[in-house]
Motif scaffolding. Structure first.
Motif, PDB file in Angstrom:
ATOM      1  N   SER A   8       0.851  -1.185   0.000  1.00 13.89           N
ATOM      2  CA  SER A   8       0.000   0.000   0.000  1.00 13.89           C
ATOM      3  C   SER A   8       0.886   1.234   0.000  1.00 13.89           C
ATOM      4  CB  SER A   8      -0.931  -0.003   1.217  1.00 13.89           C
ATOM      5  OG  SER A   8      -0.186  -0.033   2.424  1.00 13.89           O
ATOM      6  N   ARG A   9       0.358   2.327  -0.492  1.00 16.30           N
ATOM      7  CA  ARG A   9       1.150   3.543  -0.619  1.00 16.30           C
ATOM      8  C   ARG A   9       1.593   4.034   0.771  1.00 16.30           C
ATOM      9  NH1 ARG A   9      -2.235   6.252  -4.059  1.00 16.30           N
ATOM     10  NH2 ARG A   9      -3.170   7.354  -2.312  1.00 16.30           N
ATOM     11  N   GLY A  10       2.893   4.278   0.929  1.00 18.54           N
ATOM     12  CA  GLY A  10       3.420   4.741   2.203  1.00 18.54           C
ATOM     13  C   GLY A  10       3.374   3.711   3.299  1.00 18.54           C
ATOM     14  N   GLU A  11       3.336   2.435   2.954  1.00 16.58           N
ATOM     15  CA  GLU A  11       3.148   1.377   3.943  1.00 16.58           C
ATOM     16  C   GLU A  11       4.258   1.327   4.983  1.00 16.58           C
ATOM     17  OE1 GLU A  11       3.202  -3.492   3.829  1.00 16.58           O
ATOM     18  OE2 GLU A  11       1.996  -2.452   2.339  1.00 16.58           O
ATOM     19  N   SER A  12       5.473   1.624   4.586  1.00 15.91           N
ATOM     20  CA  SER A  12       6.617   1.599   5.499  1.00 15.91           C
ATOM     21  C   SER A  12       7.531   2.764   5.167  1.00 15.91           C
ATOM     22  CB  SER A  12       7.383   0.277   5.360  1.00 15.91           C
ATOM     23  OG  SER A  12       8.013   0.205   4.086  1.00 15.91           O
ATOM     24  N   ALA A  13       8.525   2.977   6.010  1.00 14.80           N
ATOM     25  CA  ALA A  13       9.479   4.058   5.753  1.00 14.80           C
ATOM     26  C   ALA A  13      10.213   3.822   4.440  1.00 14.80           C
ATOM     27  CB  ALA A  13      10.472   4.162   6.910  1.00 14.80           C
ATOM     28  N   LEU A  14      10.546   2.560   4.151  1.00 18.85           N
ATOM     29  CA  LEU A  14      11.218   2.220   2.894  1.00 18.85           C
ATOM     30  C   LEU A  14      10.343   2.556   1.698  1.00 18.85           C
ATOM     31  CD1 LEU A  14      13.464   0.751   1.224  1.00 18.85           C
ATOM     32  CD2 LEU A  14      12.139  -1.354   1.590  1.00 18.85           C
ATOM     33  N   ILE A  15       9.089   2.135   1.739  1.00 16.88           N
ATOM     34  CA  ILE A  15       8.182   2.382   0.616  1.00 16.88           C
ATOM     35  C   ILE A  15       7.963   3.876   0.433  1.00 16.88           C
ATOM     36  CG2 ILE A  15       5.871   1.984  -0.290  1.00 16.88           C
ATOM     37  CD1 ILE A  15       7.689  -0.492  -0.261  1.00 16.88           C
ATOM     38  N   ALA A  16       7.745   4.592   1.523  1.00 15.71           N
ATOM     39  CA  ALA A  16       7.521   6.036   1.433  1.00 15.71           C
ATOM     40  C   ALA A  16       8.730   6.743   0.837  1.00 15.71           C
ATOM     41  CB  ALA A  16       7.192   6.592   2.815  1.00 15.71           C
ATOM     42  N   ARG A  17       9.934   6.323   1.240  1.00 21.52           N
ATOM     43  CA  ARG A  17      11.150   6.955   0.715  1.00 21.52           C
ATOM     44  C   ARG A  17      11.287   6.730  -0.793  1.00 21.52           C
ATOM     45  NH1 ARG A  17      14.542   4.518   3.734  1.00 21.52           N
ATOM     46  NH2 ARG A  17      15.519   3.043   2.301  1.00 21.52           N
ATOM     47  N   ILE A  18      11.027   5.516  -1.242  1.00 26.79           N
ATOM     48  CA  ILE A  18      11.134   5.207  -2.668  1.00 26.79           C
ATOM     49  C   ILE A  18      10.058   5.939  -3.460  1.00 26.79           C
ATOM     50  CG2 ILE A  18      10.912   3.352  -4.375  1.00 26.79           C
ATOM     51  CD1 ILE A  18      12.212   1.494  -2.303  1.00 26.79           C
ATOM     52  N   GLU A  19       8.845   5.981  -2.927  1.00 30.67           N
ATOM     53  CA  GLU A  19       7.758   6.683  -3.618  1.00 30.67           C
ATOM     54  C   GLU A  19       8.052   8.174  -3.728  1.00 30.67           C
ATOM     55  OE1 GLU A  19       3.877   3.900  -2.682  1.00 30.67           O
ATOM     56  OE2 GLU A  19       4.484   5.407  -1.202  1.00 30.67           O
ATOM     57  N   ASP A  20       8.589   8.775  -2.684  1.00 29.02           N
ATOM     58  CA  ASP A  20       8.950  10.192  -2.744  1.00 29.02           C
ATOM     59  C   ASP A  20      10.029  10.431  -3.802  1.00 29.02           C
ATOM     60  OD1 ASP A  20       7.153  10.923  -0.804  1.00 29.02           O
ATOM     61  OD2 ASP A  20       8.611  10.949   0.828  1.00 29.02           O
ATOM     62  N   ARG A  21      10.987   9.523  -3.888  1.00 36.53           N
ATOM     63  CA  ARG A  21      12.058   9.646  -4.886  1.00 36.53           C
ATOM     64  C   ARG A  21      11.490   9.562  -6.294  1.00 36.53           C
ATOM     65  NH1 ARG A  21      16.208   5.234  -3.939  1.00 36.53           N
ATOM     66  NH2 ARG A  21      16.278   6.374  -1.955  1.00 36.53           N
ATOM     67  N   ILE A  22      10.565   8.618  -6.501  1.00 38.49           N
ATOM     68  CA  ILE A  22       9.943   8.463  -7.817  1.00 38.49           C
ATOM     69  C   ILE A  22       9.140   9.713  -8.167  1.00 38.49           C
ATOM     70  CG2 ILE A  22       8.190   7.184  -9.109  1.00 38.49           C
ATOM     71  CD1 ILE A  22       9.064   4.685  -7.501  1.00 38.49           C
ATOM     72  N   GLY A  23       8.376  10.228  -7.203  1.00 36.75           N
ATOM     73  CA  GLY A  23       7.585  11.428  -7.444  1.00 36.75           C
ATOM     74  C   GLY A  23       8.437  12.618  -7.840  1.00 36.75           C
ATOM     75  N   THR A  24       9.578  12.784  -7.164  1.00 40.13           N
ATOM     76  CA  THR A  24      10.489  13.879  -7.482  1.00 40.13           C
ATOM     77  C   THR A  24      11.120  13.673  -8.845  1.00 40.13           C
ATOM     78  OG1 THR A  24      10.963  14.261  -5.140  1.00 40.13           O
ATOM     79  CG2 THR A  24      12.548  15.115  -6.737  1.00 40.13           C
ATOM     80  N   LEU A  25      11.570  12.463  -9.114  1.00 42.22           N
ATOM     81  CA  LEU A  25      12.251  12.166 -10.372  1.00 42.22           C
ATOM     82  C   LEU A  25      11.335  12.358 -11.575  1.00 42.22           C
ATOM     83  CD1 LEU A  25      14.767  10.966 -11.862  1.00 42.22           C
ATOM     84  CD2 LEU A  25      13.703   8.717 -11.533  1.00 42.22           C
ATOM     85  N   LEU A  26      10.077  11.939 -11.448  1.00 39.46           N
ATOM     86  CA  LEU A  26       9.151  11.956 -12.586  1.00 39.46           C
ATOM     87  C   LEU A  26       8.175  13.124 -12.544  1.00 39.46           C
ATOM     88  CD1 LEU A  26       8.388   8.138 -12.830  1.00 39.46           C
ATOM     89  CD2 LEU A  26      10.156   9.467 -14.014  1.00 39.46           C
ATOM     90  N   ASN A  27       8.352  14.028 -11.562  1.00 38.24           N
ATOM     91  CA  ASN A  27       7.514  15.226 -11.481  1.00 38.24           C
ATOM     92  C   ASN A  27       6.027  14.880 -11.461  1.00 38.24           C
ATOM     93  OD1 ASN A  27       9.589  17.509 -11.768  1.00 38.24           O
ATOM     94  ND2 ASN A  27      10.071  16.218 -13.534  1.00 38.24           N
ATOM     95  N   TRP A  28       5.671  13.945 -10.573  1.00 40.34           N
ATOM     96  CA  TRP A  28       4.281  13.503 -10.503  1.00 40.34           C
ATOM     97  C   TRP A  28       3.922  13.250  -9.047  1.00 40.34           C
ATOM     98  CZ3 TRP A  28       1.313  14.478 -14.309  1.00 40.34           C
ATOM     99  CH2 TRP A  28       0.041  13.891 -14.431  1.00 40.34           C
TER     100      TRP A  28
END
Length: 277
Positions: free
Chosen positions: A142-162
């Motif tokens: 699930s989105r933001g399920e753990s600190a690891l998932i949240a960190r990777i999702e934030d990185r993807i959001g920044t990288l892809l401007n979404w």
């Protein structure tokens, strides 16, 4: 017309719009009529306001990395990411070092106990089904399920401007010997009866990011048969590709070739038009 207005606000030239429309199957006369109508469009207060409120990160109509500097490396949330390959159609970028080795190992460990036979969308109902074309095992975080998932999702959001909330949950997949995913499209076919039900959860898929969590012993390449590109999985690397419209002329047909030795682990992120519920 809404798509044309949003592209125009984002700075896309009329010549580029005309090319995209012709590629999508528009007749030249119809494309010219639409572009002429666009010239008479004075602007939408709602659209302008939404762009002003959103700020730079949301001024792109579609998710994509900013490659305007021409530099071979990007930085997203402290992670330095290399740019190995760039393709214009479909919009495609192969990244290096998007994930660290430790993150890859941690993702695999967290996903392994939850793996089950992978499913695909059932076109008639919008539900899910086992499909012989896809023989992997998988699971969703699930989105933001753990600190690891949240960190990777934030990185993807920044990288892809979404925005992070416009992405589906991170999916992890394991392909054992002989497992594959035959060439397919990730967008939802508007002609299928089950598509409206799928679109209610966040709109159409606009882009895909595939991250490689290990380096397989042999096989398992990501293939793009319409453009003749094979991406060899390497731990930490990733391939991003978008699809401008849901039709085969997007050239986003892709698949996972069979693993011939060992296993392949990947993490997939699908990006949607709206907040994914």
């Amino acid at each position: 017309m809404r798509w044309m207005r949003e592209q125009s606000v984002a700075g896309v030239s009329k010549d580029s719009l005309r090319v995209a429309m012709m590629d999508a199957g528009w007749q030249a006369s119809a494309a010219q009529q639409a572009l002429t109508a666009l010239s008479g469009y004075s602007g939408s207060n709602e659209l302008s306001a939404s762009h002003t409120r959103a700020g730079p990160a949301l001024q792109r109509y579609r998710p994509a990395p900013d490659l305007s500097t021409g530099l071979p490396r990007l930085v997203a949330n402290g992670q330095t990411i290399g740019v190995l390959i760039q393709v214009a159609m479909p919009p495609l970028v192969v990244f290096s070092e998007l994930l660290t080795a430790a993150e890859c190992t941690e993702l695999i460990a967290a996903a392994r106990p939850r793996l089950a036979r992978s499913l695909t969308v059932e076109a008639q109902t919008g539900g899910e089904e086992v499909n012989a074309d896809r023989t992997s095992e998988g699971m969703f975080f699930s989105r933001g399920e753990s600190a690891l998932i949240a960190r990777i999702e934030d990185r993807i959001g920044t990288l892809l401007n979404w925005p992070v909330e416009r992405g589906e949950g991170l999916q992890v997949l394991r392909y054992g010997p002989g497992a594959e995913y035959k060439p397919h499209y990730d967008y939802f076919d508007p002609a299928e009866p089950g598509t409206p039900a799928v679109l209610r959860r966040g709109g159409q898929r606009l882009a895909t990011l595939i991250m490689y969590l290990n380096t397989p012993e042999a096989g398992g390449t990501t293939v793009f048969p319409q453009i003749g590109l094979d991406v060899v999985p390497q731990q930490g690397n990733a391939v991003f590709f978008g699809y401008a419209q849901p039709n085969p002329q997007s050239h986003s047909l892709h698949g996972g070739a069979p693993v011939t030795c060992g296993e392949k682990w990947i993490a997939t992120k699908w990006l949607r038009e709206r907040k994914f519920e």
